[in-house]
Structure formats: C-alpha cells, structure tokens
Design a protein around this motif. Sequence first.
Motif, short mmCIF file in Angstrom:
data_model
loop_
_atom_site.label_atom_id
_atom_site.label_comp_id
_atom_site.label_asym_id
_atom_site.label_seq_id
_atom_site.Cartn_x
_atom_site.Cartn_y
_atom_site.Cartn_z
N ASP A 47 0.72 -1.27 0.00
CA ASP A 47 0.19 -0.03 0.11
C ASP A 47 0.79 0.95 -0.28
O ASP A 47 0.71 2.30 -0.97
CB ASP A 47 -0.32 -0.34 1.51
CG ASP A 47 -1.95 -0.51 0.99
OD1 ASP A 47 -2.26 -1.62 0.23
OD2 ASP A 47 -2.56 -1.26 1.68
N VAL A 48 1.96 1.76 0.80
CA VAL A 48 2.89 2.35 0.90
C VAL A 48 3.37 3.32 0.04
O VAL A 48 3.61 3.77 -0.69
CB VAL A 48 3.83 2.31 2.00
CG1 VAL A 48 4.99 3.67 1.94
CG2 VAL A 48 3.29 2.44 3.60
N PRO A 49 4.05 1.93 -1.05
CA PRO A 49 4.94 2.30 -2.44
C PRO A 49 3.78 2.35 -3.36
O PRO A 49 3.45 3.50 -4.19
CB PRO A 49 5.18 1.29 -2.72
CG PRO A 49 5.87 -0.01 -1.46
CD PRO A 49 4.69 0.68 -0.72
N LEU A 50 2.97 1.82 -3.06
CA LEU A 50 1.57 2.21 -4.33
C LEU A 50 0.66 3.52 -3.88
O LEU A 50 1.31 4.05 -4.68
CB LEU A 50 0.19 1.26 -4.16
CG LEU A 50 -0.99 1.51 -4.97
CD1 LEU A 50 -1.41 1.28 -6.59
CD2 LEU A 50 -2.29 0.68 -4.77
N ALA A 51 0.66 3.97 -2.69
CA ALA A 51 0.83 5.41 -2.85
C ALA A 51 1.67 6.31 -3.03
O ALA A 51 1.05 7.21 -3.74
CB ALA A 51 0.31 5.47 -1.36
N ALA A 52 2.62 6.07 -2.60
CA ALA A 52 3.58 7.14 -3.28
C ALA A 52 3.84 7.06 -5.02
O ALA A 52 3.92 8.99 -5.20
CB ALA A 52 5.46 7.03 -2.63
N ASN A 53 3.59 5.97 -5.03
CA ASN A 53 3.66 6.09 -6.82
C ASN A 53 1.79 6.80 -7.38
O ASN A 53 2.61 8.04 -8.09
CB ASN A 53 3.41 4.18 -7.83
CG ASN A 53 4.93 3.75 -7.21
OD1 ASN A 53 5.58 4.18 -7.28
ND2 ASN A 53 4.68 2.22 -7.41
N GLN A 54 0.97 6.85 -6.71
CA GLN A 54 0.27 7.34 -7.19
C GLN A 54 0.21 9.08 -7.28
O GLN A 54 0.25 10.03 -8.15
CB GLN A 54 -0.76 6.84 -6.22
CG GLN A 54 -1.47 6.14 -6.86
CD GLN A 54 -2.69 5.37 -7.90
OE1 GLN A 54 -2.36 7.02 -8.64
NE2 GLN A 54 -3.77 5.15 -7.75
N ARG A 87 5.45 9.63 2.26
CA ARG A 87 6.05 10.99 2.05
C ARG A 87 7.52 9.85 2.51
O ARG A 87 8.06 11.06 1.65
CB ARG A 87 5.76 11.77 3.19
CG ARG A 87 4.54 12.45 3.66
CD ARG A 87 4.72 13.83 4.15
NE ARG A 87 3.67 14.87 4.24
CZ ARG A 87 3.57 15.56 5.40
NH1 ARG A 87 4.27 16.22 6.26
NH2 ARG A 87 2.99 17.03 5.71
N ALA A 88 7.90 10.17 3.21
CA ALA A 88 9.63 9.13 3.08
C ALA A 88 9.72 8.11 2.31
O ALA A 88 10.68 8.52 1.49
CB ALA A 88 9.68 7.98 4.77
#
Length: 438
Positions: free
Chosen positions: A265-272, A348-349
């Motif tokens: 979920d975190v990388p997906l959100a960062a990519n978005q 963010r990170a």
Amino acid sequence: MADTAAALTHRRVLTIALPIVLSNATVPILGAVDTGVVGQMGLAAPIGAVGIGAIIITGIYWIFGFLRMGTTGLTSQAHGAGNRGEVDAMLSRALMVGVGAGLAMILLQIPLFWAAFQLSPASAEVEGMARSYMGIRVWSAPAAIAIYGITGWLIALERTRAVLVMQLWMNGVNILLDLWFVLGLDWGVEGVATATFLAEWSGAALGLWLCRDAFAGAGWKDWPRVFDRARLKHMARVNSDILIRSLLLQAIFISFLFFGADFGDVPLAANQILLQFLAITAHALDGFAFAAEALVGQALGAKARDALRRGALLTSFWGLICVIALAGAFAVFGGQIIDIMTTAPEVRAEARQYLIYMTFAPLIGLAAWMFDGIFIGATRTADMRNMMAISFVVYGVALAVLMPLYGNHGLWLALLISFAARGLTLGARYPALEASVD
C-alpha cells in the motif's frame, strides 16, 4: 496560401501554446470543487461515488480522444493547402462522429457501466450512487465527445484562445451549478452530475458559436464532399491508428499501477502521488505539442518543407524550456509538493525515494511528447502506431529485467525507458516525414 506563409516566430508559437497551458491548468480545479462540495455532506460514500463515476465516464470518453488529434492533423493540412471547403467539411465530419459516438454510449450505457463495475467493484451504497451519477452524465455524451472535434478544429486554425474561453466557460458553469445544486438545493451526487451535464451541453453550444464562421459558408453542408468515401476512409485510418497508439500507451500506465500495487500500500500510494508530477508535465507540454500539430500540419498542407522543419524546431525549443523549468522545480520543490499531497509520514518518506525520477522524467519524455505533436500534425499516424508498439515491447522487456532486480525502482526505470523509446523511435522516422514533403 494560408497561415503557413506567415512568419513562423517564437511569438506565434507562444500565442498558440499558452492558452492551452492555461486551459489545462483549470482542469484540476474542477475536480477539487466536485470533491469539495460532496465532501460537505459529511459522508464518505458520496465522495467515492463521484470519484468512481467520474473516472468511469471520463475513461470511456478518453477512448474518443483520437477525434481531437485526428481532427487537428487533417484540418491543419487542409488549412495549409488553402482549401477552406475541406476545412469546414472536416468540422462537419468531426461533429457527426462525436454525436454518433455519444448516442451509441447512451444506447449502450447498461452493458458499459456493468462492465466498468466488474473491473472496479465498490460497495453497494457507493455503486448505487455512482450509477445515479453516471445515469445523468451519460446524456451529455454527444456534447462531450463532439467537443473533442470542436477543440481539434480550433487548434488546427491556431484559435487556442477560443479553446481557453470554452474551457473556462464549462468549468465556471460547472462550479457555480455545483455550489447551487449541492449546497443550495441539497441534490447531492445527482446535483454534481446535473451540473456537469448542463456545463457540457452549454460548452458544446459555445463551441459551435466559436466556430460560426464555418457555418457562414457552404463547405460544412457540401454533403458530397463531407461524405466523400476516400476522405472518410482516410479519416477512419488516421483515427484508428491514433486509437491503437493511445490504447497501448494507456496499457503502459495501467500496468504500471497494477505492478506497483504488488509492492504494498505505501509504495502504491507513493507512486500515485508521483504520477501527478507526470500529469503536470503532460498538461504543460500539451500546449507546445498542440502548437506543433497546427504548424506542422499547415506546413505539410502547403508543401513547405522549411516551414515544417522550423515549426518542429520552434515548438520543441519552447518545450525544452518548459521541461527544464519543470525538472528544476521538481528537484527544488518536489519534497514540499509531496508534503502537500499527503500527510502520511511513511508515504512522504517513500515518495521521496523515487523523486529523482520526476526530475528526469520531463527531460527524458520531451522527445516523445513533441514528436507526438509533430506526427499528429503530419497525420503520420501509422508511424505513431508502429513506434508505440515497439516502445510497448521495450517497456515489457525492461519490466521483466529490472523489476526483479530493483523492485519499485525498476518499475520507474522501465516507465522512463518507455518514454525514451517513444522519442527515439519516432525520431528515427522524422527524416522520412520531412522527405515526404515535396
């Protein structure tokens, strides 16, 4: 001879490009208002319903984006050749395709919406509201798709201020009606849909008025010319090539999202979040790519090779200035932009780890965007289709090699490699495009 005989200057390029850049800048504002007004209802479901409904409707409309590009290329060539009758006939053909496609969408709305929810399921409450939203908006499909043709026709004639006026009108009407219907009359999701429905029909009406000079002559209703079999066949071939190219490009971005979801979920959100940087780049470069479409198309129609080359060089020069500015802004302010888009510390990170790709993306993608405009103006759409197919394969190979080694970094590298492949392959075909002008 048409405007291709006029001096091709930096001023002329900016006069075409800047209204498109300003027009594109208004698009996110409308989405924010749509979300904001339903957000005042204090419930999550209406926000999700408007979001899903808008994505489905605009996704279907996007399929017909070929109408904007194909109309610009064909009309600009007719304009460059000084063939006013064909210029006006192109507007009639574009309107007929747009209205016909919109009516087909109305007739097929039940299976289309069913298929969309099979691909993107939602809760029963959200789906019910989304269906109500789409059930209203679909009735403006003829207007919304016809606007693609109107926009392409105006760009071909370098009348991008008219495009800006049309976009500002539609967004302004939509925002005002949003506020009235949702906050004033408490119509909820249906109010947002009704506002867009009325804005799109009023935008199409305004667009026709902005094209009124076409209807003053006889070319738009010269039915033997409008329905000329050879011209219709050529238009269909150009549009089908663009459609195939666009579907392959969309497949790259959809697969990027799907593969990104595998990392969590975190990388997906960062990519978005980082994809919004690409959206900003695309919206900014559209102005210069559209200028290339108009100027290259007119030069080809006038059989002026020097004008074609100068049009390609001038528009690309300003595209380069634009991407240098964007790359610098992303490098300096990218972290702050990420912080505005999300308050989640882990997202963010994560996004900051991949921010370097956003610095290079505008520079690497410049050739792809500008050659798209050049080849659309020249209607060398078979080259666009074929080079996109090669780039799609290159992207797939890059994914297969880089993702297992570098994870999400490999995914971003593969995307940037696909940009480079598009630019290089189209660049390799450019000499043949110039040589075709005689």
